[in-house]
Design a protein around this motif. Structure first.
Motif, short mmCIF file in Angstrom:
data_model
loop_
_atom_site.label_atom_id
_atom_site.label_comp_id
_atom_site.label_asym_id
_atom_site.label_seq_id
_atom_site.Cartn_x
_atom_site.Cartn_y
_atom_site.Cartn_z
N MET A 1 0.85 -1.16 0.00
CA MET A 1 0.00 0.00 0.00
C MET A 1 0.90 1.23 0.00
SD MET A 1 -2.81 1.25 2.88
CE MET A 1 -3.18 -0.38 3.34
N SER A 2 0.59 2.17 -0.84
CA SER A 2 1.41 3.38 -0.93
C SER A 2 1.14 4.29 0.26
CB SER A 2 1.12 4.11 -2.24
OG SER A 2 -0.17 4.70 -2.17
N ASN A 3 2.07 5.21 0.51
CA ASN A 3 1.91 6.13 1.64
C ASN A 3 0.69 7.02 1.47
OD1 ASN A 3 3.87 5.32 3.36
ND2 ASN A 3 5.42 6.71 2.56
N GLY A 4 0.42 7.45 0.23
CA GLY A 4 -0.75 8.30 0.00
C GLY A 4 -2.04 7.59 0.34
N THR A 5 -2.15 6.33 -0.05
CA THR A 5 -3.34 5.54 0.27
C THR A 5 -3.45 5.32 1.77
OG1 THR A 5 -3.08 4.41 -1.85
CG2 THR A 5 -4.53 3.38 -0.22
N ARG A 6 -2.32 5.02 2.40
CA ARG A 6 -2.31 4.78 3.85
C ARG A 6 -2.76 6.02 4.61
NH1 ARG A 6 1.57 4.46 8.11
NH2 ARG A 6 3.06 5.64 6.88
N HIS A 7 -2.28 7.19 4.20
CA HIS A 7 -2.67 8.43 4.89
C HIS A 7 -4.11 8.80 4.57
CE1 HIS A 7 1.14 9.12 6.71
NE2 HIS A 7 1.79 9.23 5.56
N ALA A 8 -4.59 8.52 3.37
CA ALA A 8 -6.00 8.79 3.04
C ALA A 8 -6.92 7.91 3.88
CB ALA A 8 -6.25 8.57 1.56
N LEU A 9 -6.58 6.63 4.02
CA LEU A 9 -7.36 5.75 4.89
C LEU A 9 -7.27 6.20 6.34
CD1 LEU A 9 -6.59 2.24 3.38
CD2 LEU A 9 -8.75 3.50 3.30
N GLY A 10 -6.12 6.74 6.74
CA GLY A 10 -5.98 7.26 8.09
C GLY A 10 -6.88 8.45 8.35
N VAL A 11 -7.04 9.33 7.35
CA VAL A 11 -7.94 10.47 7.51
C VAL A 11 -9.38 9.99 7.65
CG1 VAL A 11 -8.90 12.48 6.32
CG2 VAL A 11 -6.44 12.15 6.39
N VAL A 12 -9.77 9.02 6.81
CA VAL A 12 -11.13 8.49 6.89
C VAL A 12 -11.36 7.83 8.25
CG1 VAL A 12 -12.70 6.77 5.91
CG2 VAL A 12 -11.38 8.24 4.40
N ALA A 13 -10.41 7.02 8.69
CA ALA A 13 -10.54 6.38 10.01
C ALA A 13 -10.53 7.40 11.13
CB ALA A 13 -9.42 5.36 10.20
N GLY A 14 -9.73 8.46 10.99
CA GLY A 14 -9.66 9.49 12.01
C GLY A 14 -10.93 10.32 12.10
N LEU A 15 -11.70 10.38 11.03
CA LEU A 15 -12.96 11.11 11.05
C LEU A 15 -14.13 10.22 11.49
CD1 LEU A 15 -12.64 13.25 7.81
CD2 LEU A 15 -12.41 14.02 10.17
N LEU A 16 -14.05 8.90 11.27
CA LEU A 16 -15.16 8.02 11.60
C LEU A 16 -15.03 7.32 12.96
CD1 LEU A 16 -15.78 6.26 8.17
CD2 LEU A 16 -17.06 8.13 9.19
N LEU A 17 -13.84 6.82 13.29
CA LEU A 17 -13.70 6.00 14.49
C LEU A 17 -13.76 6.77 15.81
CD1 LEU A 17 -11.06 3.34 13.37
CD2 LEU A 17 -13.54 3.18 13.39
N PRO A 18 -13.15 7.96 15.95
CA PRO A 18 -13.24 8.64 17.25
C PRO A 18 -14.66 9.01 17.69
CG PRO A 18 -11.39 9.49 16.04
CD PRO A 18 -12.15 8.60 15.10
N PRO A 19 -15.55 9.50 16.79
CA PRO A 19 -16.92 9.74 17.26
C PRO A 19 -17.64 8.46 17.68
CG PRO A 19 -16.54 10.94 15.23
CD PRO A 19 -15.35 10.06 15.45
N LEU A 20 -17.37 7.35 16.96
CA LEU A 20 -17.96 6.07 17.36
C LEU A 20 -17.43 5.61 18.72
CD1 LEU A 20 -17.93 4.05 14.01
CD2 LEU A 20 -19.91 4.94 15.22
N ALA A 21 -16.13 5.80 18.93
CA ALA A 21 -15.54 5.43 20.22
C ALA A 21 -16.10 6.30 21.34
CB ALA A 21 -14.02 5.55 20.15
N ALA A 22 -16.26 7.59 21.09
CA ALA A 22 -16.81 8.48 22.11
C ALA A 22 -18.25 8.10 22.44
CB ALA A 22 -16.74 9.93 21.64
N ALA A 23 -19.06 7.84 21.42
CA ALA A 23 -20.45 7.44 21.67
C ALA A 23 -20.51 6.11 22.42
CB ALA A 23 -21.21 7.35 20.35
N GLY A 24 -19.63 5.18 22.07
CA GLY A 24 -19.58 3.90 22.78
C GLY A 24 -19.18 4.07 24.23
N LEU A 25 -18.21 4.92 24.49
CA LEU A 25 -17.81 5.19 25.87
C LEU A 25 -18.93 5.85 26.66
CD1 LEU A 25 -14.14 6.45 25.49
CD2 LEU A 25 -14.89 4.42 26.69
N TRP A 26 -19.56 6.85 26.06
CA TRP A 26 -20.63 7.56 26.77
C TRP A 26 -21.78 6.62 27.08
CZ3 TRP A 26 -20.89 12.11 22.77
CH2 TRP A 26 -19.69 12.85 22.86
N TYR A 27 -22.21 5.83 26.10
CA TYR A 27 -23.33 4.92 26.33
C TYR A 27 -22.94 3.83 27.32
CZ TYR A 27 -26.92 1.43 25.78
OH TYR A 27 -27.90 0.52 26.04
#
Length: 183
Positions: A1-27
């Motif tokens: 996997m190229s670095n550009g693809t890895r960082h693009a997937l990181g941005v997507v994961a960084g925008l989707l996973l933290p709100p899910l983790a916060a909602a899971g912790l709160w609930y």
């Protein structure tokens, strides 16, 4: 996997996973504390949500995915974690606790006023600081005749001790920050 693809997937994961983790912790925290206070029973659903949230946070902190994911998540958790302290010093009401349903509101207030949002944010930020996470995987260069036996063999240093196992050669700047050799 190229670095550009890895960082693009990181941005997507960084925008989707933290709100899910916060909602899971709160609930999870809110439902668990409410069930224990009302009926003195464990909520298995809340425990399952907390386990799934722990897995999400572990993926953000320790995966080979781009550190942009943990950087974005860390910044979000630090921002939410700093709000109670800003509230205490300024006296202005900043936490949006009235917008959440009851179990999530209880978990949000518990995590916010105890400082755990700030702790999780700092942990995510520190996980994204390490230089070895920002570099891509090193691809070894093979000779043109890969099928030829003996075409590629690691060079042995003449000064090695006969009693120690052979050490792999230093391969360049990728191994500069690693504490030990990994294959």
């Amino acid at each position: 996997m190229s670095n550009g693809t890895r960082h693009a997937l990181g941005v997507v994961a960084g925008l989707l996973l933290p709100p899910l983790a916060a909602a899971g912790l709160w609930y999870g925290i809110g439902e668990l504390s409410l069930q224990l206070a009302q009926t003195l029973r464990l909520s298995w659903i809340a425990l399952g949500v907390l386990v799934a949230t722990g897995i999400l946070l572990a993926l953000l902190i320790g995966s080979r995915l781009s550190p942009v994911a943990s950087l974005l998540g860390g910044l979000a958790f630090v921002a939410v974690g700093a709000l109670p302290f800003v509230e205490l010093t300024t006296g202005a009401r900043l936490l949006p606790s009235d917008l959440l349903p009851n179990p999530m509101r209880s978990g949000f207030q518990t995590l916010s006023y105890s400082g755990l949002h700030l702790v999780l944010g700092v942990a995510l930020l520190v996980a994204s600081v390490f230089p070895s996470r920002w570099r891509g995987r090193h691809r070894p260069e093979y000779p043109a005749q890969v099928g030829y036996e003996g075409a590629w063999e690691p060079a042995q240093s003449p000064a090695q001790s006969p009693y120690l196992p052979p050490q792999p050669p230093h391969q360049g700047p990728e191994d500069a920050t690693r504490p030990m050799y990994r294959e």
